[in-house]
Design an enzyme around this catalytic site. Sequence first.
Site, short mmCIF file in Angstrom:
data_model
loop_
_atom_site.label_atom_id
_atom_site.label_comp_id
_atom_site.label_asym_id
_atom_site.label_seq_id
_atom_site.Cartn_x
_atom_site.Cartn_y
_atom_site.Cartn_z
N MET A 1 -42.95 -49.27 -57.39
CA MET A 1 -43.38 -47.85 -56.64
C MET A 1 -42.53 -46.94 -56.38
O MET A 1 -41.76 -46.99 -55.60
CB MET A 1 -43.58 -48.95 -55.28
N LYS B 1 -47.50 -52.10 -67.82
CA LYS B 1 -48.57 -51.60 -67.02
C LYS B 1 -49.95 -51.06 -67.19
O LYS B 1 -48.92 -50.01 -67.09
CB LYS B 1 -47.94 -51.76 -65.23
N CYS C 1 -50.22 -44.90 -63.80
CA CYS C 1 -50.49 -44.24 -63.28
C CYS C 1 -51.27 -43.45 -62.97
O CYS C 1 -51.23 -41.95 -64.14
CB CYS C 1 -48.75 -43.51 -63.02
N GLY D 1 -47.91 -54.86 -54.30
CA GLY D 1 -47.08 -53.21 -53.78
C GLY D 1 -47.80 -53.52 -52.66
O GLY D 1 -46.36 -53.98 -51.73
N GLY E 1 -53.82 -55.87 -57.62
CA GLY E 1 -53.60 -55.16 -56.83
C GLY E 1 -54.78 -56.39 -55.94
O GLY E 1 -55.66 -57.04 -55.79
N ASP E 2 -54.18 -55.65 -54.24
CA ASP E 2 -54.39 -55.87 -53.03
C ASP E 2 -53.96 -57.07 -52.62
O ASP E 2 -55.33 -58.11 -51.96
CB ASP E 2 -56.33 -55.62 -53.46
C1 LIG Z 1 -46.73 -45.29 -52.90
C2 LIG Z 1 -47.03 -46.15 -54.64
C3 LIG Z 1 -45.85 -45.97 -55.18
C4 LIG Z 1 -46.44 -46.52 -56.57
N1 LIG Z 1 -45.11 -46.25 -57.95
C5 LIG Z 1 -45.80 -46.82 -58.95
C6 LIG Z 1 -44.49 -46.60 -60.20
O1 LIG Z 1 -43.87 -45.81 -60.36
N2 LIG Z 1 -44.75 -47.31 -61.16
C7 LIG Z 1 -46.67 -47.98 -61.16
O2 LIG Z 1 -46.58 -48.49 -61.92
N3 LIG Z 1 -46.99 -47.95 -60.06
C8 LIG Z 1 -47.13 -47.17 -59.50
N4 LIG Z 1 -47.88 -47.62 -58.07
C9 LIG Z 1 -49.22 -48.52 -58.31
C10 LIG Z 1 -48.73 -50.10 -57.73
O3 LIG Z 1 -47.65 -50.45 -58.71
C11 LIG Z 1 -49.73 -51.14 -57.72
O4 LIG Z 1 -50.50 -51.81 -58.99
C12 LIG Z 1 -50.60 -50.95 -56.61
O5 LIG Z 1 -50.58 -50.20 -55.96
C13 LIG Z 1 -52.02 -51.91 -56.51
O6 LIG Z 1 -50.93 -53.06 -56.21
P1 LIG Z 1 -51.00 -53.46 -54.41
O7 LIG Z 1 -52.36 -53.26 -54.17
O8 LIG Z 1 -50.69 -54.61 -54.76
O9 LIG Z 1 -50.24 -52.16 -53.97
C14 LIG Z 1 -47.58 -47.84 -56.94
C15 LIG Z 1 -48.64 -47.33 -55.58
C16 LIG Z 1 -47.90 -46.88 -54.62
C17 LIG Z 1 -48.70 -47.30 -53.64
#
Ligand SMILES: Cc1cc2nc3c(=O)[nH]c(=O)nc-3n(C[C@H](O)[C@H](O)[C@H](O)COP(=O)(O)O)c2cc1C
Length: 321
Positions: free
Chosen positions: A17, A139, A100, A224, A201-202
């Site tokens: 992130m 990813k 991204c 995340g 995711g989620d």
């Molecule tokens: C603030 C933020 C920054 C993120 N930065 C990246 C990143 O640098 N590289 C990446 O592959 N995904 C990034 N993501 C996506 C997360 O790795 C993840 O795929 C996404 O948040 C879904 O998972 P979650 O529901 O557990 O948050 C980012 C997400 C957030 C919220």
Amino acid sequence: MKIGNFTTENNIFLAPMAGVSDMSFRKICRRWGAGMVYSEMISAKGLYYNDKKTAELMRIDSSERPCAIQIFGSDAEIMAEIIPKVMEFNPDIIDINMGCPTPKIVNNGDGSALLKNPKLIGEIVRKVSDASPVPVTVKIRKGWDSNNVNAVETAKIIEANGAAAIAVHGRTREEFYSGTADWNIIKDVKNSVKIPVIGNGDIKTAADAKSMFDFTGCDAVMIGRGAEGNPFIFRQINEYLRDGFVTCSPTPIDRLNQMTEHIEMLVAEKGELRGIKEARKHIAWYIKGLPNASRFKITVFKINTISEMRQALTEYITHLQ
Ligand SMILES: Cc1cc2nc3c(=O)[nH]c(=O)nc-3n(C[C@H](O)[C@H](O)[C@H](O)COP(=O)(O)O)c2cc1C
């Protein structure tokens, strides 16, 4: 869990992130039981042109290993060429960002824009895998938009070109972070490739993690936003998967103590002003739902020195006790 020739401590990972998964947060999440952590995304072009700030993001402390460094870009030659620079920081895994959704990234053809170009995906994965002495993972998202859901096809290409594992976020680029993640696509990818699949995711609770494993059959889960202000989730998931129940239940004071340590770590890592400014979003996440959180937030968001911050924290903690 095995990724190529590398074995992680468990199969519950902290997601990459940008602006969040820096060294301080990664160390904290590892301590709470994350089996592997990922760096913020690192620009291949930034490294290629020797940008110092880009290189800084790759520092890994021994206490946070195993740690993956995630790179992004869309020029296969450049991405392969910078691998020796990435290896100077000894990542356990090199991950490639193909998810991204941010316009700044996508408009350069990077991140999830790659999902529109399967041939280029194959080329990047092949060249980076050939150049890397450590396992390479990728990813991805579900697809570009609802008319172009191609995670299964993409995953097959990624596997065929040498990747050791694949993480799937169950949203299209078009969805950004809205709505709910589609776990069916993670299941479909799992059923289509032999390399390990990491579901993402989620996941907000330990029960969510178990549901993700049960529903998709994935080999690992990646958390995340569920870890923001809540690194405890890794212990909770580990407990739930092992025992069927969770004993880790941090009190408000536990949360604030963890938050205090986190702020101190950020200041030590990045210097006083930058550390405090970057701590603000974490503070907002840690205190969410606590008594007088909004008032405390207004106070601490004006603070720029660690001594004032310590005083404000002590007062708030005393007030809650
Ligand atoms: C603030 C933020 C920054 C993120 N930065 C990246 C990143 O640098 N590289 C990446 O592959 N995904 C990034 N993501 C996506 C997360 O790795 C993840 O795929 C996404 O948040 C879904 O998972 P979650 O529901 O557990 O948050 C980012 C997400 C957030 C919220």
